[in-house]
Design an enzyme around this catalytic site. Structure first.
Site, PDB file in Angstrom:
ATOM      1  N   LEU A 177       0.855  -1.198   0.000  1.00  0.00           N
ATOM      2  CA  LEU A 177       0.000   0.000   0.000  1.00  0.00           C
ATOM      3  C   LEU A 177       0.889   1.245   0.000  1.00  0.00           C
ATOM      4  CD1 LEU A 177      -2.600  -1.218   2.661  1.00  0.00           C
ATOM      5  CD2 LEU A 177      -2.607  -1.603   0.177  1.00  0.00           C
ATOM      6  N   LYS A 180       6.963  11.040   0.349  1.00  0.00           N
ATOM      7  CA  LYS A 180       6.671  10.315   1.601  1.00  0.00           C
ATOM      8  C   LYS A 180       7.930   9.610   2.107  1.00  0.00           C
ATOM      9  CE  LYS A 180       5.474   6.273   0.785  1.00  0.00           C
ATOM     10  NZ  LYS A 180       6.067   4.966   0.547  1.00  0.00           N
ATOM     11  N   LYS A 189      15.267   1.329   3.028  1.00  0.00           N
ATOM     12  CA  LYS A 189      14.497   1.832   1.892  1.00  0.00           C
ATOM     13  C   LYS A 189      14.433   3.365   1.916  1.00  0.00           C
ATOM     14  CE  LYS A 189      11.766   1.859  -1.665  1.00  0.00           C
ATOM     15  NZ  LYS A 189      12.178   1.458  -3.001  1.00  0.00           N
TER      16      LYS A 189
HETATM   17  P1  NDP Z   1       0.160   3.305  -6.173  1.00  0.00           P
HETATM   18  O1  NDP Z   1      -0.116   4.696  -5.808  1.00  0.00           O
HETATM   19  O2  NDP Z   1       0.191   2.920  -7.616  1.00  0.00           O
HETATM   20  O3  NDP Z   1      -0.892   2.314  -5.442  1.00  0.00           O
HETATM   21  C1  NDP Z   1      -1.126   2.414  -4.078  1.00  0.00           C
HETATM   22  C2  NDP Z   1      -1.945   1.224  -3.630  1.00  0.00           C
HETATM   23  O4  NDP Z   1      -2.270   1.360  -2.241  1.00  0.00           O
HETATM   24  C3  NDP Z   1      -3.278   1.099  -4.374  1.00  0.00           C
HETATM   25  O5  NDP Z   1      -3.609  -0.271  -4.463  1.00  0.00           O
HETATM   26  C4  NDP Z   1      -4.227   1.831  -3.416  1.00  0.00           C
HETATM   27  O6  NDP Z   1      -5.580   1.473  -3.580  1.00  0.00           O
HETATM   28  C5  NDP Z   1      -3.703   1.338  -2.103  1.00  0.00           C
HETATM   29  N1  NDP Z   1      -4.069   2.167  -0.952  1.00  0.00           N
HETATM   30  C6  NDP Z   1      -3.599   3.399  -0.635  1.00  0.00           C
HETATM   31  N2  NDP Z   1      -4.156   3.839   0.504  1.00  0.00           N
HETATM   32  C7  NDP Z   1      -4.994   2.868   0.922  1.00  0.00           C
HETATM   33  C8  NDP Z   1      -5.852   2.722   2.048  1.00  0.00           C
HETATM   34  N3  NDP Z   1      -5.945   3.683   2.987  1.00  0.00           N
HETATM   35  N4  NDP Z   1      -6.573   1.596   2.160  1.00  0.00           N
HETATM   36  C9  NDP Z   1      -6.483   0.623   1.233  1.00  0.00           C
HETATM   37  N5  NDP Z   1      -5.685   0.692   0.141  1.00  0.00           N
HETATM   38  C10 NDP Z   1      -4.949   1.809  -0.004  1.00  0.00           C
HETATM   39  O7  NDP Z   1       1.535   2.917  -5.457  1.00  0.00           O
HETATM   40  P2  NDP Z   1       2.666   1.875  -5.904  1.00  0.00           P
HETATM   41  O8  NDP Z   1       2.038   0.579  -6.238  1.00  0.00           O
HETATM   42  O9  NDP Z   1       3.580   2.521  -6.856  1.00  0.00           O
HETATM   43  O10 NDP Z   1       3.470   1.753  -4.508  1.00  0.00           O
HETATM   44  C11 NDP Z   1       3.040   0.917  -3.452  1.00  0.00           C
HETATM   45  C12 NDP Z   1       4.167   0.929  -2.396  1.00  0.00           C
HETATM   46  O11 NDP Z   1       5.363   0.420  -3.003  1.00  0.00           O
HETATM   47  C13 NDP Z   1       4.495   2.338  -1.885  1.00  0.00           C
HETATM   48  O12 NDP Z   1       4.855   2.298  -0.533  1.00  0.00           O
HETATM   49  C14 NDP Z   1       5.679   2.751  -2.765  1.00  0.00           C
HETATM   50  O13 NDP Z   1       6.463   3.737  -2.124  1.00  0.00           O
HETATM   51  C15 NDP Z   1       6.385   1.411  -2.948  1.00  0.00           C
HETATM   52  N6  NDP Z   1       7.228   1.265  -4.132  1.00  0.00           N
HETATM   53  C16 NDP Z   1       6.778   1.607  -5.393  1.00  0.00           C
HETATM   54  C17 NDP Z   1       7.615   1.450  -6.505  1.00  0.00           C
HETATM   55  C18 NDP Z   1       7.190   1.786  -7.904  1.00  0.00           C
HETATM   56  O14 NDP Z   1       8.037   1.717  -8.812  1.00  0.00           O
HETATM   57  N7  NDP Z   1       5.921   2.132  -8.172  1.00  0.00           N
HETATM   58  C19 NDP Z   1       8.992   0.937  -6.345  1.00  0.00           C
HETATM   59  C20 NDP Z   1       9.316   0.524  -4.995  1.00  0.00           C
HETATM   60  C21 NDP Z   1       8.478   0.723  -3.942  1.00  0.00           C
HETATM   61  P3  NDP Z   1      -6.496   2.225  -4.689  1.00  0.00           P
HETATM   62  O15 NDP Z   1      -6.264   1.492  -5.978  1.00  0.00           O
HETATM   63  O16 NDP Z   1      -7.863   2.095  -4.167  1.00  0.00           O
HETATM   64  O17 NDP Z   1      -6.025   3.661  -4.745  1.00  0.00           O
END
Ligand code: NDP
Length: 295
Positions: free
Chosen positions: A64, A239, A170
């Site tokens: 998330l 963040k 991280k």
């Molecule tokens: P996104 O913004 O694409 O997706 C976020 C996800 O979290 C979605 O599934 C969203 O649901 C869900 N979410 C957020 N808040 C809530 C909540 N309160 N309750 C339930 N679900 C929630 O992020 P990423 O997939 O890119 O990143 C996810 C994690 O991985 C983060 O911590 C990021 O820092 C980390 N990361 C990302 C990378 C990347 O290349 N993208 C690389 C390495 C780490 P919904 O679809 O409903 O919005």
């Protein structure tokens, strides 16, 4: 293994798809449409709630936005925590904050649920290819249980210490990443404005000591060619940088350079908005300088 995966965002989707290739997968996503769409291309069950997803799962993986979101999914109204089975393995791949991860570990340990913070690096392409780096904070026996599952999407999987240690590394990585992006935006626009062709300049830098992952992979693959694919939100990088600075503050350290990186990252987020990609601060340098880093 019966695995539940919560959070099908930009990186969660390719990670979950790799889990589905070798385990029985149930997914849940807050925006249900995303989960339904995921299931059109991946063999999995879609659960209507987080609690329904984790019920009966031997292992749960969360990915998330923040640790706060993981806490809310577990312990908020209609939280999933009571549905977790005794002895479940709980792996949080969110880039989280160490203090919240430690709180979650303590809360879940009361029901013999083994928690580890397992943030990843390597981007969405690395997730799809199964070549992520996974930094695991948790007990040694939790790491041993987690490793085979993490191998679905990870190549280098390192046990880095107790719960919170993965989040710490991280956050340090991310503040260095932000420093690289911001420095390259300023330095490369100056180089281009001084009359050096962007591609030739970047080629030379990448054979010299100023190079970095950003200059070697991201600048040629996304900026020089003007494609700017959105893969990681600037808001999430901001963040992460905030987590690193909080850690430094808690340790009583002065970090003037990193403070500046944080201020610039937050300012760029405000200007560019919540859906902007993490490389887009470079566009601000391009606007300010009146040149583009292309070629
Ligand atoms: P996104 O913004 O694409 O997706 C976020 C996800 O979290 C979605 O599934 C969203 O649901 C869900 N979410 C957020 N808040 C809530 C909540 N309160 N309750 C339930 N679900 C929630 O992020 P990423 O997939 O890119 O990143 C996810 C994690 O991985 C983060 O911590 C990021 O820092 C980390 N990361 C990302 C990378 C990347 O290349 N993208 C690389 C390495 C780490 P919904 O679809 O409903 O919005």
């Amino acid at each position: 293994m019966n695995v539940a995966f919560l959070g099908l965002g930009a990186i969660g989707r390719p990670m979950a798809a790799r889990v589905a290739a070798s385990h029985s997968l149930t997914v849940w996503n807050r925006t249900a449409e995303r989960a339904r769409e995921f299931a059109t291309t991946t063999r999995c069950q879609v659960a209507p709630t987080a609690a329904a997803a984790v019920a009966g799962a031997e292992a749960v993986i969360t990915c998330l936005s923040t640790s706060r979101d993981v806490d809310e999914v577990l312990h908020g109204p209609a939280g999933a925590a009571p549905a977790l089975g005794f002895g479940t393995l709980f792996l949080d791949c969110t880039s989280g904050d160490p203090a919240t991860s430690r709180r979650l570990e303590t809360a879940l340990a009361k029901r013999n649920i083994a928690f580890a913070d397992c943030p990843v690096s390597g981007g969405t392409n690395g997730a799809a290819a199964g070549t992520l780096t996974v930094m695991v904070g948790g007990a040694a026996e939790t790491f041993a249980r987690a490793r085979p599952l993490l191998e679905c999407f990870g190549k280098l999987i390192v046990h880095v210490g107790p719960v919170g240690a993965g989040d710490t590394i991280k956050a340090v990585n991310q503040v260095l990443l932000a420093a690289n992006i911001l420095s390259l935006g300023e330095a490369l626009t100056a180089m281009v404005k001084a009359g050096v062709p962007a591609r030739a300049g970047v080629e030379v830098l990448n054979a010299s000591s100023g190079r970095s992952f950003v200059s070697e992979a991201l600048i040629p693959g996304r900026v020089l060619n003007g494609t700017w694919p959105p893969t990681f939100r600037l808001a999430l990088l901001d963040k992460d940088v905030g987590i690193a600075l909080d850690l430094a503050r808690q340790l009583g350290l002065e970090t003037p350079l990193l403070d500046l990186v944080a201020a610039r990252t937050t300012a760029a987020r405000r200007t560019l908005g919540e859906s902007a990609d993490y490389l887009e601060p470079i566009k601000l340098d391009e606007r300010r300088s009146g040149v583009e880093i292309r070629g």
